[in-house]
Design a protein around this motif. Structure first.
Motif, short mmCIF file in Angstrom:
data_model
loop_
_atom_site.label_atom_id
_atom_site.label_comp_id
_atom_site.label_asym_id
_atom_site.label_seq_id
_atom_site.Cartn_x
_atom_site.Cartn_y
_atom_site.Cartn_z
N LEU A 83 0.82 -1.21 0.00
CA LEU A 83 0.00 0.00 0.00
C LEU A 83 0.86 1.26 0.00
CD1 LEU A 83 -2.23 -2.07 0.79
CD2 LEU A 83 -3.20 -0.28 2.17
N ARG A 84 1.93 1.25 0.77
CA ARG A 84 2.81 2.42 0.87
C ARG A 84 3.43 2.76 -0.49
NH1 ARG A 84 6.73 0.84 5.06
NH2 ARG A 84 4.92 0.33 6.28
N GLU A 85 3.98 1.76 -1.17
CA GLU A 85 4.64 1.99 -2.46
C GLU A 85 3.65 2.41 -3.55
OE1 GLU A 85 7.93 2.12 -3.21
OE2 GLU A 85 8.21 1.92 -1.05
N LEU A 86 2.41 1.96 -3.45
CA LEU A 86 1.39 2.32 -4.43
C LEU A 86 0.61 3.58 -4.03
CD1 LEU A 86 0.06 -1.27 -5.20
CD2 LEU A 86 1.48 0.17 -6.67
N ASN A 87 0.99 4.17 -2.91
CA ASN A 87 0.33 5.38 -2.39
C ASN A 87 -1.18 5.18 -2.21
OD1 ASN A 87 2.67 7.03 -2.20
ND2 ASN A 87 2.60 7.27 -4.41
N LEU A 88 -1.56 3.99 -1.75
CA LEU A 88 -2.97 3.71 -1.51
C LEU A 88 -3.33 4.07 -0.07
CD1 LEU A 88 -3.29 0.26 -3.30
CD2 LEU A 88 -3.98 2.50 -4.17
N SER A 89 -4.56 4.50 0.12
CA SER A 89 -5.07 4.84 1.45
C SER A 89 -6.04 3.75 1.87
CB SER A 89 -5.80 6.19 1.39
OG SER A 89 -4.93 7.21 0.97
N VAL A 98 -10.97 -1.44 3.78
CA VAL A 98 -11.17 -0.92 2.42
C VAL A 98 -9.95 -0.12 1.99
CG1 VAL A 98 -13.69 -0.86 2.66
CG2 VAL A 98 -12.36 1.17 3.24
N VAL A 99 -9.83 0.07 0.67
CA VAL A 99 -8.68 0.77 0.11
C VAL A 99 -9.13 1.73 -0.97
CG1 VAL A 99 -8.18 -0.98 -1.63
CG2 VAL A 99 -6.32 0.39 -0.73
N ALA A 100 -8.38 2.83 -1.10
CA ALA A 100 -8.65 3.82 -2.15
C ALA A 100 -7.31 4.41 -2.63
CB ALA A 100 -9.56 4.93 -1.64
N GLU A 101 -7.35 5.05 -3.78
CA GLU A 101 -6.14 5.59 -4.39
C GLU A 101 -5.65 6.87 -3.73
OE1 GLU A 101 -8.28 3.04 -7.17
OE2 GLU A 101 -8.85 4.57 -5.74
N ASP A 102 -6.52 7.60 -3.06
CA ASP A 102 -6.14 8.85 -2.41
C ASP A 102 -7.18 9.19 -1.34
OD1 ASP A 102 -8.39 10.16 -3.75
OD2 ASP A 102 -7.12 10.23 -5.52
N GLN A 103 -6.90 10.24 -0.57
CA GLN A 103 -7.78 10.61 0.53
C GLN A 103 -9.16 11.08 0.04
OE1 GLN A 103 -7.41 10.31 3.93
NE2 GLN A 103 -5.62 9.12 3.39
N ILE A 142 -28.21 -1.34 8.17
CA ILE A 142 -27.05 -0.87 8.92
C ILE A 142 -27.54 0.12 9.98
CG2 ILE A 142 -24.85 0.36 8.81
CD1 ILE A 142 -24.64 -0.66 5.89
N ARG A 143 -27.40 -0.26 11.24
CA ARG A 143 -27.86 0.60 12.34
C ARG A 143 -26.93 1.79 12.54
NH1 ARG A 143 -29.13 -4.10 16.41
NH2 ARG A 143 -31.28 -4.50 15.83
N ARG A 144 -25.64 1.52 12.59
CA ARG A 144 -24.66 2.59 12.76
C ARG A 144 -23.33 2.11 12.21
NH1 ARG A 144 -22.03 2.35 18.57
NH2 ARG A 144 -22.44 0.17 19.04
N SER A 145 -22.43 3.06 11.97
CA SER A 145 -21.12 2.72 11.42
C SER A 145 -20.09 3.74 11.87
CB SER A 145 -21.18 2.66 9.89
OG SER A 145 -21.42 3.94 9.37
N GLU A 146 -18.86 3.31 11.82
CA GLU A 146 -17.70 4.18 12.08
C GLU A 146 -16.71 3.95 10.94
OE1 GLU A 146 -17.16 6.27 14.72
OE2 GLU A 146 -19.01 5.74 15.79
N PHE A 147 -16.02 5.01 10.55
CA PHE A 147 -15.07 4.95 9.44
C PHE A 147 -13.75 5.52 9.94
CE2 PHE A 147 -13.13 6.20 5.44
CZ PHE A 147 -13.52 5.20 4.56
N TYR A 148 -12.71 4.70 9.97
CA TYR A 148 -11.42 5.12 10.49
C TYR A 148 -10.34 5.01 9.42
CZ TYR A 148 -13.60 4.79 15.07
OH TYR A 148 -14.43 4.96 16.14
N PRO A 149 -9.93 6.13 8.82
CA PRO A 149 -8.79 6.09 7.89
C PRO A 149 -7.54 5.63 8.65
CG PRO A 149 -10.01 8.12 7.64
CD PRO A 149 -10.54 7.46 8.87
N ILE A 150 -6.76 4.79 8.01
CA ILE A 150 -5.54 4.26 8.62
C ILE A 150 -4.40 5.20 8.33
CG2 ILE A 150 -3.87 2.36 8.53
CD1 ILE A 150 -6.26 0.51 7.90
N GLY A 151 -3.65 5.54 9.38
CA GLY A 151 -2.47 6.39 9.23
C GLY A 151 -1.29 5.55 8.77
#
Length: 191
Positions: free
Chosen positions: A57-63, A106-111, A130-139
Motif C-alpha cells: 500500500l505504501r509503495e502504491l500510495n494507496l489509502s 477498504v482501500v482507495a487511491e487517495d484521501q 445498517i444501524r450505525r457505522s464508524e469509518f477510520y482512515p488508517i495512518g
C-alpha cells in the motif's frame, strides 16, 4: 490437520519470501526438494496455505480505512456480503460478536476517493439494515504494508459497479473528488 515443525518452517520461510525455491526450502527443513514439494502441495490441497501476491500500500500510495458496522440482522449481514463480494476496494470483511458485528478493510487511491467511498452510495456504510457505522482512515501501517488487494476484480469493463452503483452521475466523481470504481469503464485511478 495439525502443523508439525517441518510445516511451520516451510510456511515461515514462504511468508518471508513466497518465491523461495524448493531447493532452499529442502536445505532449511532437511528434506529433498521433492519431499518439500509434496509437503507444500499437501498444505495447499488441504486449504491451509495459499501462495499469492500481496501489494504494498505504501509503495502504491494507496489509502486504507477500517469500517465498523452494526448490522440489525443476519440477513442484513448477508446482503452486505453479497453486495461487496466482487468489490475491488473491499480487501476483507469480518463478522464479530461485539456491538459492531462487521468490520471491513477498504482501500482507495487517495484521501478524496477514500472520503467518497465513506459517504457515497457505493459506500459499504450505505444500505438497508445498517444501524450505525464508524469509518477510520488508517495512518501508518506497521510490521507489513503488504495487503491482499483484490486486483483481479479491477477489470475496468463494467458500466455499473459490482455494488450496483453507477459512477457517472455521482457528483464527487464529476468533480474529480473520486477516481471511480476500478471495475468500471469510468475508472480514472491507478489500480
Amino acid at each position: 490437520m495439525p502443523l508439525d515443525e517441518v510445516d511451520r518452517k516451510i510456511i515461515s520461510q514462504l511468508q518471508i519470501d513466497g518465491r523461495t525455491s524448493y531447493k532452499k526450502l529442502s536445505e532449511l527443513v532437511g528434506y529433498t526438494p521433492m519431499g518439500v514439494k509434496k509437503r507444500l502441495k499437501k498444505l495447499i490441497d488441504k486449504g491451509i496455505v495459499k501462495i499469492s501476491a500481496l501489494l504494498n500500500l505504501r509503495e502504491l500510495n494507496l489509502s486504507a480505512a477500517v469500517v465498523l458496522l452494526e448490522m440489525e440482522s443476519s440477513e442484513a449481514m448477508k446482503r452486505v456480503l453479497r453486495r461487496f463480494k466482487e468489490c475491488p476496494r473491499v480487501i476483507q470483511i469480518y463478522t464479530t460478536l461485539g456491538g459492531y458485528n462487521m468490520i471491513a478493510l477498504v482501500v482507495a487511491e487517495d484521501q478524496k476517493t477514500l472520503e467518497s467511498i465513506s459517504v457515497e452510495k457505493c459506500s459499504i456504510r450505505s444500505g438497508k439494515g445498517i444501524r450505525r457505522s464508524e469509518f477510520y482512515p488508517i495512518g501508518n501501517i506497521y510490521y507489513s504494508p503488504f495487503m491482499p488487494i483484490r486486483e483481479h476484480l479491477a477489470h475496468k469493463g463494467r458500466t455499473i459497479t459490482p455494488c450496483n452503483v453507477n459512477c457517472e452521475p455521482c457528483e464527487r466523481y464529476r468533480l474529480n473528488l473520486c477516481v471511480g470504481c476500478p471495475a468500471t469503464i469510468y475508472y480514472r485511478g491507478s489500480l
